[in-house]
Design a protein around this motif. Structure first.
Motif, PDB file in Angstrom:
ATOM      1  N   SER A   1       0.694  -1.128  -0.021  1.00 59.48           N
ATOM      2  CA  SER A   1       0.063   0.147   0.087  1.00 59.48           C
ATOM      3  C   SER A   1       0.742   1.353   0.032  1.00 59.48           C
ATOM      4  N   LYS A   2       1.919   1.337   0.715  1.00 58.13           N
ATOM      5  CA  LYS A   2       2.899   2.326   0.637  1.00 58.13           C
ATOM      6  C   LYS A   2       3.426   2.608  -0.712  1.00 58.13           C
ATOM      7  N   SER A   3       3.854   1.809  -1.404  1.00 56.16           N
ATOM      8  CA  SER A   3       4.306   1.852  -2.744  1.00 56.16           C
ATOM      9  C   SER A   3       2.974   2.228  -3.799  1.00 56.16           C
ATOM     10  N   GLN A   4       1.931   1.984  -3.679  1.00 55.21           N
ATOM     11  CA  GLN A   4       0.831   2.301  -4.388  1.00 55.21           C
ATOM     12  C   GLN A   4       0.456   3.826  -4.124  1.00 55.21           C
ATOM     13  N   LYS A   5       0.707   4.190  -2.663  1.00 59.98           N
ATOM     14  CA  LYS A   5       0.507   5.525  -2.285  1.00 59.98           C
ATOM     15  C   LYS A   5       1.403   6.559  -3.078  1.00 59.98           C
ATOM     16  N   LEU A   6       2.538   6.001  -3.224  1.00 62.59           N
ATOM     17  CA  LEU A   6       3.561   6.720  -3.881  1.00 62.59           C
ATOM     18  C   LEU A   6       3.234   6.939  -5.211  1.00 62.59           C
ATOM     19  N   LEU A   7       2.645   5.840  -5.925  1.00 54.41           N
ATOM     20  CA  LEU A   7       2.328   5.901  -7.483  1.00 54.41           C
ATOM     21  C   LEU A   7       1.224   6.952  -7.539  1.00 54.41           C
ATOM     22  N   ALA A   8       0.289   6.704  -6.421  1.00 46.69           N
ATOM     23  CA  ALA A   8      -0.898   7.667  -6.730  1.00 46.69           C
ATOM     24  C   ALA A   8      -0.274   9.130  -6.647  1.00 46.69           C
ATOM     25  N   GLU A   9       0.466   9.369  -5.700  1.00 53.31           N
ATOM     26  CA  GLU A   9       1.042  10.904  -5.772  1.00 53.31           C
ATOM     27  C   GLU A   9       1.531  11.273  -6.670  1.00 53.31           C
ATOM     28  N   LEU A  10       2.376  10.423  -7.363  1.00 52.86           N
ATOM     29  CA  LEU A  10       3.381  11.171  -8.490  1.00 52.86           C
ATOM     30  C   LEU A  10       2.991  10.699  -9.830  1.00 52.86           C
ATOM     31  N   GLY A  11       2.266   9.481 -10.019  1.00 55.76           N
ATOM     32  CA  GLY A  11       2.024   9.172 -11.277  1.00 55.76           C
ATOM     33  C   GLY A  11       2.779   8.175 -11.962  1.00 55.76           C
ATOM     34  N   ALA A  12       2.319   7.386 -13.007  1.00 56.12           N
ATOM     35  CA  ALA A  12       3.211   6.148 -13.571  1.00 56.12           C
ATOM     36  C   ALA A  12       4.402   6.809 -14.313  1.00 56.12           C
ATOM     37  N   SER A  13       4.393   8.275 -14.610  1.00 52.61           N
ATOM     38  CA  SER A  13       5.697   8.883 -15.243  1.00 52.61           C
ATOM     39  C   SER A  13       6.784   8.973 -14.490  1.00 52.61           C
ATOM     40  N   ALA A  14       6.563   8.931 -13.153  1.00 53.92           N
ATOM     41  CA  ALA A  14       7.561   9.229 -12.169  1.00 53.92           C
ATOM     42  C   ALA A  14       7.986   7.998 -11.268  1.00 53.92           C
ATOM     43  N   VAL A  15       6.949   6.916 -10.970  1.00 57.26           N
ATOM     44  CA  VAL A  15       7.134   5.948 -10.278  1.00 57.26           C
ATOM     45  C   VAL A  15       6.542   4.363 -10.863  1.00 57.26           C
ATOM     46  N   LYS A  16       7.244   3.442 -10.719  1.00 61.90           N
ATOM     47  CA  LYS A  16       6.699   1.957 -11.118  1.00 61.90           C
ATOM     48  C   LYS A  16       6.822   1.214  -9.950  1.00 61.90           C
ATOM     49  N   VAL A  17       6.094   0.539  -9.416  1.00 60.08           N
ATOM     50  CA  VAL A  17       6.010  -0.322  -8.426  1.00 60.08           C
ATOM     51  C   VAL A  17       6.536  -1.529  -8.904  1.00 60.08           C
ATOM     52  N   ALA A  18       7.667  -2.025  -8.349  1.00 60.03           N
ATOM     53  CA  ALA A  18       8.273  -3.585  -8.411  1.00 60.03           C
ATOM     54  C   ALA A  18       7.375  -4.739  -7.610  1.00 60.03           C
ATOM     55  N   ASN A  19       7.161  -5.492  -8.055  1.00 58.63           N
ATOM     56  CA  ASN A  19       6.372  -6.648  -7.749  1.00 58.63           C
ATOM     57  C   ASN A  19       7.233  -7.451  -6.786  1.00 58.63           C
ATOM     58  N   THR A  20       8.609  -7.606  -6.782  1.00 59.33           N
ATOM     59  CA  THR A  20       9.496  -8.539  -6.101  1.00 59.33           C
ATOM     60  C   THR A  20      10.641  -7.470  -5.662  1.00 59.33           C
ATOM     61  N   VAL A  21      11.404  -7.951  -4.623  1.00 53.63           N
ATOM     62  CA  VAL A  21      12.621  -7.271  -4.382  1.00 53.63           C
ATOM     63  C   VAL A  21      13.570  -7.507  -5.424  1.00 53.63           C
ATOM     64  N   ASP A  22      13.609  -8.719  -5.908  1.00 54.12           N
ATOM     65  CA  ASP A  22      14.330  -9.306  -7.028  1.00 54.12           C
ATOM     66  C   ASP A  22      14.692  -8.416  -8.022  1.00 54.12           C
ATOM     67  N   GLN A  23      13.164  -8.022  -8.527  1.00 49.26           N
ATOM     68  CA  GLN A  23      13.211  -7.121  -9.671  1.00 49.26           C
ATOM     69  C   GLN A  23      14.224  -5.736  -9.560  1.00 49.26           C
ATOM     70  N   LEU A  24      14.260  -5.394  -8.352  1.00 47.46           N
ATOM     71  CA  LEU A  24      15.076  -4.145  -8.190  1.00 47.46           C
ATOM     72  C   LEU A  24      16.576  -4.504  -8.510  1.00 47.46           C
ATOM     73  N   ALA A  25      17.107  -5.693  -7.922  1.00 45.02           N
ATOM     74  CA  ALA A  25      18.305  -6.300  -8.139  1.00 45.02           C
ATOM     75  C   ALA A  25      18.747  -6.570  -9.456  1.00 45.02           C
ATOM     76  N   THR A  26      17.678  -7.040 -10.249  1.00 40.03           N
ATOM     77  CA  THR A  26      18.042  -7.334 -11.627  1.00 40.03           C
ATOM     78  C   THR A  26      17.849  -6.324 -12.704  1.00 40.03           C
ATOM     79  N   GLU A  27      16.816  -5.369 -12.442  1.00 38.47           N
ATOM     80  CA  GLU A  27      16.582  -4.320 -13.303  1.00 38.47           C
ATOM     81  C   GLU A  27      17.124  -2.933 -13.142  1.00 38.47           C
ATOM     82  N   CYS A  28      17.636  -2.662 -12.115  1.00 37.06           N
ATOM     83  CA  CYS A  28      18.061  -1.220 -11.743  1.00 37.06           C
ATOM     84  C   CYS A  28      19.575  -1.296 -11.804  1.00 37.06           C
TER      85      CYS A  28
END
Length: 351
Positions: A65-92
């Motif tokens: 819900s905290k990730s979704q809150k940030l997404l709602a505040e800034l929009g999809a052009s600024a924030v994307k929500v990762a589904n897993t912590v692994d996604q951060l490690a592999t994509e960033c």
């Protein structure tokens, strides 16, 4: 590694590094893990700082819900929500972490390591640990990550309360690989903080300075609590003592925490939770013990924090608590009770 938007700080002294290389072909993908009281503001400010210049900030938090809150505040052009912590490690390319305690940090970095083992990086990747952890843990994490190709680790704890994170006025300590620090520093200043303090390449040094700094703050809070209580008990009044503090010692921390104590603003959900303060006190006491460097002010603060938490937990059991989580400034409850005053309500004469 691709560079960030290369914002120019107001004063060159705010970043002790030269600029990173000019941008590469591929834009930098940045990730952020941990959207707590501090992390939410830092992630938000990062996302705003490079909106439209870099890909959306990839964020992960165990409470979605905290990730979704940030997404709602800034929009999809600024924030994307990762589904897993692994996604951060592999994509960033750069991954920031700001987490609650050493156990959570260890767990998250073990997950990062598993993801890296399954998908070894082919280009530079920087992990930036911004939590308050015991220095030895930083060394462990560095050894863990250094076993993977192209991976670098930087410790970058921050000084300042949530309002400073909100306003991007944090002070940032930093240690680790020089080129990585340079890249990270220009991402963080002025987007997240106002100044970087470079502690060299030993990743344990920045967490050590963080503990020393927190030791100063908590010792200050303990003395503040004792003097405000004495002012109240003597008939001078805690408000008068606080006014004196603002006149002769107007340090931001003294003013901010004094205001919380005088006005009984002990809601830990919008401040620094007392459990975090006790964790930090334990770390500092362990460090001082290992280095044979007594810190009685921190010992007294630890006692005050434990006492305040015990009083609050008793209220929770009785169903009489005003807040579900209390701020670490509530340590004044220990001095108040010892003086025969009410722990959390200065308008009442006694408990």
């Amino acid at each position: 590694m691709a560079n960030n938007l290369l914002q120019t700080p107001a004063h060159a002294s705010t970043i002790p590094f030269s600029r990173p290389p000019t941008p590469g072909v591929h834009p930098l993908q940045v990730g952020f893990c941990g959207l707590g009281a501090m992390g939410y503001f830092m992630a938000r400010n990062l996302a705003i700082s490079f909106k439209s210049q870099l890909p959306p900030l990839l964020v992960y938090n165990r409470t979605v819900s905290k990730s979704q809150k940030l997404l709602a505040e800034l929009g999809a052009s600024a924030v994307k929500v990762a589904n897993t912590v692994d996604q951060l490690a592999t994509e960033c390319d750069v991954i920031f972490t700001n987490l609650g305690n050493d156990a959570v940090v260890t767990s998250i970095y073990n997950e990062f390591a598993k993801a890296l083992a399954q998908s070894p990086p082919t280009k530079a990747k920087i992990f930036v640990e911004m939590s308050t952890v015991y220095p030895a843990l930083a060394g462990d994490l560095d050894r863990l990550l250094s076993s993977y190709p192209h991976v670098h680790f930087v410790t970058s704890p921050i000084f300042g309360p949530p309002p400073a994170a909100d306003k991007a006025t944090l002070v940032i300590a930093m240690s680790g690989d020089y080129r990585s620090k340079k890249e990270v520093a220009f991402l963080l200043v002025p987007a997240v903080g106002r100044k970087v303090i470079d502690l060299g390449e030993n990743v344990e040094k920045a967490p050590t300075l963080k503990l020393i700094g927190n030791g100063m703050i908590m010792g200050m809070n303990e003395l503040l609590a004792e003097t405000l209580t004495l002012g109240e008990k003597s008939g001078i009044g805690q408000q008068t003592v606080y006014d004196l503090v603002k006149e002769i010692m107007p340090a931001p921390g003294l003013v901010a925490y004094g205001n919380k104590m005088v006005n009984d603003l002990f809601d830990g959900s919008v401040g620094f939770a007392i459990d975090g303060g006790i964790k930090d006190a334990n770390h500092i006491r362990r460090l001082s013990s290992e280095l044979n460097c007594p810190m009685p002010a921190v010992d007294n603060t630890h006692r005050g924090l434990i006492t305040a938490r015990a009083i609050h937990q008793a209220q929770v059991v009785a169903g009489t608590q005003q807040w579900d989580i209390i701020d670490w400034s509530a340590l004044i409850a220990s001095s108040r009770v010892a003086a025969g005053l009410h722990p959390f309500d200065s308008k009442k004469v006694s408990a």
